[in-house]
Design a protein around this motif. Structure first.
Motif, PDB file in Angstrom:
ATOM      1  N   HIS A 171       0.733  -1.348  -0.002  1.00  9.90           N
ATOM      2  CA  HIS A 171      -0.134  -0.085   0.150  1.00  9.90           C
ATOM      3  C   HIS A 171       0.886   1.201   0.079  1.00  9.90           C
ATOM      4  O   HIS A 171       0.611   2.205  -0.673  1.00  9.90           O
ATOM      5  CB  HIS A 171      -0.812  -0.125   1.156  1.00  9.90           C
ATOM      6  CG  HIS A 171      -1.936  -0.932   1.008  1.00  9.90           C
ATOM      7  ND1 HIS A 171      -3.431  -0.797   0.433  1.00  9.90           N
ATOM      8  CD2 HIS A 171      -2.043  -2.405   1.586  1.00  9.90           C
ATOM      9  CE1 HIS A 171      -3.990  -1.935   0.644  1.00  9.90           C
ATOM     10  NE2 HIS A 171      -3.444  -2.733   1.256  1.00  9.90           N
ATOM     11  N   ILE A 172       2.010   1.198   0.991  1.00  8.78           N
ATOM     12  CA  ILE A 172       2.879   2.573   0.986  1.00  8.78           C
ATOM     13  C   ILE A 172       3.594   2.620  -0.252  1.00  8.78           C
ATOM     14  O   ILE A 172       3.586   3.745  -0.846  1.00  8.78           O
ATOM     15  CB  ILE A 172       3.803   2.197   1.873  1.00  8.78           C
ATOM     16  CG1 ILE A 172       3.207   2.212   3.511  1.00  8.78           C
ATOM     17  CG2 ILE A 172       4.766   3.415   2.049  1.00  8.78           C
ATOM     18  CD1 ILE A 172       3.895   1.952   4.627  1.00  8.78           C
ATOM     19  N   SER A 173       3.932   1.443  -0.990  1.00  7.19           N
ATOM     20  CA  SER A 173       4.513   1.687  -2.407  1.00  7.19           C
ATOM     21  C   SER A 173       3.542   2.428  -3.273  1.00  7.19           C
ATOM     22  O   SER A 173       4.076   3.055  -4.371  1.00  7.19           O
ATOM     23  CB  SER A 173       5.208   0.121  -2.871  1.00  7.19           C
ATOM     24  OG  SER A 173       6.115  -0.121  -2.215  1.00  7.19           O
ATOM     25  N   SER A 174       2.335   1.852  -3.196  1.00  6.06           N
ATOM     26  CA  SER A 174       1.506   2.420  -4.308  1.00  6.06           C
ATOM     27  C   SER A 174       1.222   3.806  -4.124  1.00  6.06           C
ATOM     28  O   SER A 174       1.127   4.667  -5.042  1.00  6.06           O
ATOM     29  CB  SER A 174       0.192   1.597  -4.215  1.00  6.06           C
ATOM     30  OG  SER A 174       0.266   0.300  -4.570  1.00  6.06           O
ATOM     31  N   LEU A 175       1.256   4.211  -2.811  1.00  5.31           N
ATOM     32  CA  LEU A 175       0.907   5.582  -2.384  1.00  5.31           C
ATOM     33  C   LEU A 175       2.128   6.438  -2.986  1.00  5.31           C
ATOM     34  O   LEU A 175       1.897   7.407  -3.667  1.00  5.31           O
ATOM     35  CB  LEU A 175       1.072   5.719  -0.814  1.00  5.31           C
ATOM     36  CG  LEU A 175       1.362   7.097  -0.297  1.00  5.31           C
ATOM     37  CD1 LEU A 175      -0.002   8.056  -0.920  1.00  5.31           C
ATOM     38  CD2 LEU A 175       1.334   7.169   1.108  1.00  5.31           C
ATOM     39  N   THR A 176       3.445   6.161  -2.630  1.00 10.64           N
ATOM     40  CA  THR A 176       4.575   6.879  -3.364  1.00 10.64           C
ATOM     41  C   THR A 176       4.704   6.871  -4.709  1.00 10.64           C
ATOM     42  O   THR A 176       4.971   7.829  -5.558  1.00 10.64           O
ATOM     43  CB  THR A 176       5.858   6.501  -2.462  1.00 10.64           C
ATOM     44  OG1 THR A 176       6.065   4.765  -2.904  1.00 10.64           O
ATOM     45  CG2 THR A 176       6.012   6.362  -0.955  1.00 10.64           C
ATOM     46  N   LEU A 177       4.402   5.680  -5.382  1.00 11.35           N
ATOM     47  CA  LEU A 177       4.696   5.787  -6.688  1.00 11.35           C
ATOM     48  C   LEU A 177       3.312   6.536  -7.350  1.00 11.35           C
ATOM     49  O   LEU A 177       3.773   7.277  -8.495  1.00 11.35           O
ATOM     50  CB  LEU A 177       4.173   4.358  -7.205  1.00 11.35           C
ATOM     51  CG  LEU A 177       4.442   3.895  -8.859  1.00 11.35           C
ATOM     52  CD1 LEU A 177       5.954   4.320  -9.224  1.00 11.35           C
ATOM     53  CD2 LEU A 177       4.250   2.650  -9.206  1.00 11.35           C
ATOM     54  N   ASN A 178       2.308   6.468  -6.829  1.00 16.03           N
ATOM     55  CA  ASN A 178       1.212   7.390  -7.443  1.00 16.03           C
ATOM     56  C   ASN A 178       1.524   8.921  -7.322  1.00 16.03           C
ATOM     57  O   ASN A 178       1.389   9.935  -8.273  1.00 16.03           O
ATOM     58  CB  ASN A 178      -0.092   7.156  -6.819  1.00 16.03           C
ATOM     59  CG  ASN A 178      -0.719   5.820  -7.213  1.00 16.03           C
ATOM     60  OD1 ASN A 178      -0.273   5.213  -8.349  1.00 16.03           O
ATOM     61  ND2 ASN A 178      -1.663   5.177  -6.265  1.00 16.03           N
ATOM     62  N   ASN A 179       2.068   9.210  -6.080  1.00 16.69           N
ATOM     63  CA  ASN A 179       2.524  10.665  -5.843  1.00 16.69           C
ATOM     64  C   ASN A 179       3.647  11.088  -6.822  1.00 16.69           C
ATOM     65  O   ASN A 179       3.495  12.119  -7.447  1.00 16.69           O
ATOM     66  CB  ASN A 179       3.023  10.832  -4.472  1.00 16.69           C
ATOM     67  CG  ASN A 179       2.247  11.375  -3.421  1.00 16.69           C
ATOM     68  OD1 ASN A 179       1.235  12.254  -3.734  1.00 16.69           O
ATOM     69  ND2 ASN A 179       1.908  10.709  -2.239  1.00 16.69           N
ATOM     70  N   ILE A 180       4.593  10.181  -7.036  1.00 14.53           N
ATOM     71  CA  ILE A 180       5.949  10.452  -7.793  1.00 14.53           C
ATOM     72  C   ILE A 180       5.475  10.512  -9.370  1.00 14.53           C
ATOM     73  O   ILE A 180       5.529  11.740  -9.907  1.00 14.53           O
ATOM     74  CB  ILE A 180       6.943   9.563  -7.574  1.00 14.53           C
ATOM     75  CG1 ILE A 180       7.568   9.747  -6.065  1.00 14.53           C
ATOM     76  CG2 ILE A 180       7.939   9.770  -8.692  1.00 14.53           C
ATOM     77  CD1 ILE A 180       8.052  11.066  -5.955  1.00 14.53           C
ATOM     78  N   THR A 181       4.668   9.721  -9.977  1.00 15.75           N
ATOM     79  CA  THR A 181       4.079   9.738 -11.095  1.00 15.75           C
ATOM     80  C   THR A 181       3.146  10.743 -11.615  1.00 15.75           C
ATOM     81  O   THR A 181       3.199  11.490 -12.534  1.00 15.75           O
ATOM     82  CB  THR A 181       3.482   8.443 -11.678  1.00 15.75           C
ATOM     83  OG1 THR A 181       2.232   8.309 -10.924  1.00 15.75           O
ATOM     84  CG2 THR A 181       4.389   7.140 -11.557  1.00 15.75           C
ATOM     85  N   ARG A 182       2.385  11.304 -10.501  1.00 15.15           N
ATOM     86  CA  ARG A 182       1.438  12.414 -10.878  1.00 15.15           C
ATOM     87  C   ARG A 182       2.269  13.722 -11.006  1.00 15.15           C
ATOM     88  O   ARG A 182       2.007  14.544 -11.838  1.00 15.15           O
ATOM     89  CB  ARG A 182       0.319  12.572  -9.685  1.00 15.15           C
ATOM     90  CG  ARG A 182      -0.428  11.665 -10.103  1.00 15.15           C
ATOM     91  CD  ARG A 182      -1.764  11.701  -9.027  1.00 15.15           C
ATOM     92  NE  ARG A 182      -2.345  12.989  -9.388  1.00 15.15           N
ATOM     93  CZ  ARG A 182      -3.405  13.629  -8.641  1.00 15.15           C
ATOM     94  NH1 ARG A 182      -3.709  12.704  -7.446  1.00 15.15           N
ATOM     95  NH2 ARG A 182      -3.974  14.677  -8.754  1.00 15.15           N
ATOM     96  N   MET A 183       3.258  13.760  -9.992  1.00 13.67           N
ATOM     97  CA  MET A 183       4.182  14.958  -9.982  1.00 13.67           C
ATOM     98  C   MET A 183       5.099  15.069 -11.172  1.00 13.67           C
ATOM     99  O   MET A 183       5.562  16.207 -11.906  1.00 13.67           O
ATOM    100  CB  MET A 183       5.018  15.011  -8.482  1.00 13.67           C
ATOM    101  CG  MET A 183       3.958  15.384  -7.503  1.00 13.67           C
ATOM    102  SD  MET A 183       4.950  15.752  -5.999  1.00 13.67           S
ATOM    103  CE  MET A 183       5.594  14.322  -5.592  1.00 13.67           C
TER     104      MET A 183
END
Length: 402
Positions: A171-183
């Motif tokens: 879940h944490i990996s999905s959170l960080t990846l979604n944050n990074i890819t959107r930015m």
């Protein structure tokens, strides 16, 4: 004949005098202590499959600065705060470059990212872009709404999973990846997230391995460990993904302020009037890869370790909960502006990073010219490793307020 004999004798005498003069006055080098190297392999026989642990054990014997021989190259290891300051602060210009490596060649577009690029005009320009354009406070603040949205989705996802066992790291990996890819790329890659995670994990692994071929160049073609083969396969996957992202951005590019970091890089590439500072297509992709790799797995691992350590210590859990209740209350979410008012939570993060460093050994630097560190001679071309491996016992952070 007599003249020729006299000339030859004189030449021999001059050569002999010069030889002894040079031998006599040649300064004796004061090299850092270290184990005696073997021919060809140097001290590689002392390095296990976990190099940072082997180097830590050696540093306990030879001190905070020591010299090893890795194949064809001398390697100096600094393993204390003072040594890190010497190499990375006091003499930072001399040690700002990186040695050539297979990882830099195959997974970083021929050493065109920030990690592996050599010191020079491009390195200075890329560094300026990161500090002034991509990581400026104004730019990061403009992405706060993304981080807030993704955090709420993450918490809602956890809430719906209550009562069922979950793998927190997923879940944490999905959170960080979604944050990074959107930015960075302007959108989430929902259908490709698992594949992208695997690409970034493989990139991080291959950029941290000890490749024998880099240390003994004349056997590099043998690829004894199989790392180069994996790097070439990874290169194709990376390039396919980044080319697709690049084409999407170029197709929809308009005359407006850049919304994501890839748009910033494309704008800088197109608008720079200086030809020597125009970013090439590969350089744009290499810097984008740095942004993706640097902000995903590292953040997720730190959060996971922090949760693990706090849950194992009820007293710390109670104290950080009390701080959150006192400063935030239970009627709203924690926001980024609240962080300066949560000193105990900040202590937990710092202690987590001390106990579980993300990079126990930094990527190698090398000396651009001869210099002295702590009275020891470091010769030009020497590779430099900065090791972090302090004791792992917990500090007393129960009463920490700074």
């Amino acid at each position: 004949m007599e003249l020729l004999s006299w000339l030859l004798s004189g030449a021999a005498l001059v050569t002999l005098v010069l030889f002894f003069k040079g031998f006599r006055f040649r300064p004796r080098l004061n090299r850092p202590p270290g184990p005696k190297p073997w021919p060809i392999i140097g001290n590689l026989n002392l390095i296990s499959s976990l190099p940072h642990l082997s180097i830590h054990d050696l540093s306990q014997k030879y001190g905070p600065i020591m010299q090893l021989q890795f194949g064809s190259f001398p390697v100096v290891v600094g393993s204390s705060v003072e040594m890190a300051e010497q190499f990375l602060k006091d003499h930072d210009l001399n040690f700002s470059s990186r040695p050539k490596s297979s990882a830099g060649k195959y997974t970083a577009y021929d050493h065109n990212d920030m990690l592996w690029s050599p010191y020079g005009v491009y390195w200075r320009y890329a560094r300026k872009i990161f500090f002034l354009e991509l990581f400026s406070m104004k730019r990061l603040d403009s992405y706060e709404y993304i981080r807030a949205e993704e955090l709420r989705l993450f918490l809602n996802d956890l809430y719906t999973s209550c009562g069922n066992p979950i793998t927190l790291r997923h879940h944490i990996s999905s959170l960080t990846l979604n944050n990074i890819t959107r930015m960075i790329l302007g959108k989430k890659y929902l259908g490709e997230s698992d594949e992208l995670k695997k690409i970034l994990e493989e990139w991080l692994l291959l950029n941290g391995v000890l490749n024998i071929g880099d240390l003994i160049p004349w056997i590099n073609f043998l690829d004894l460990q199989g790392y180069v083969k994996r790097m070439k396969a990874l290169r194709n996957k990376i390039d396919h993904f980044l080319e697709h992202a690049l084409e999407e951005h170029i197709a929809k590019r308009q005359d407006h302020l850049p919304k994501d970091m890839l748009e910033v890089l494309l704008q800088l590439s197109a608008d720079n009037p200086k030809p020597e500072l125009k970013l090439s297509r590969n350089q744009v992709k290499a810097l984008t890869l740095d942004l993706l790799a640097g902000g995903t797995d590292a953040t997720a691992i730190t959060i996971e370790w922090a949760m693990s350590e706090v849950l194992k210590q009820p007293q710390i859990y109670k104290q950080v909960t009390a701080e959150l209740d006192r400063v935030i209350g239970r009627n709203r979410w924690v926001e980024e502006k609240d962080i300066p008012n949560l000193p105990y939570l900040k202590c937990i993060v710092k202690e987590t990073m001390r106990m579980h460093p993300l990079a126990p050994m930094l990527a190698p630097h090398f000396a651009r010219k001869n210099c002295k560190i702590q009275g020891y001679d470091i010769l030009q071309g020497t590779r430099v490793l900065i090791k972090y491996m302090e004791h792992r016992e917990r500090s007393d952070i129960v009463g920490c307020t700074k």
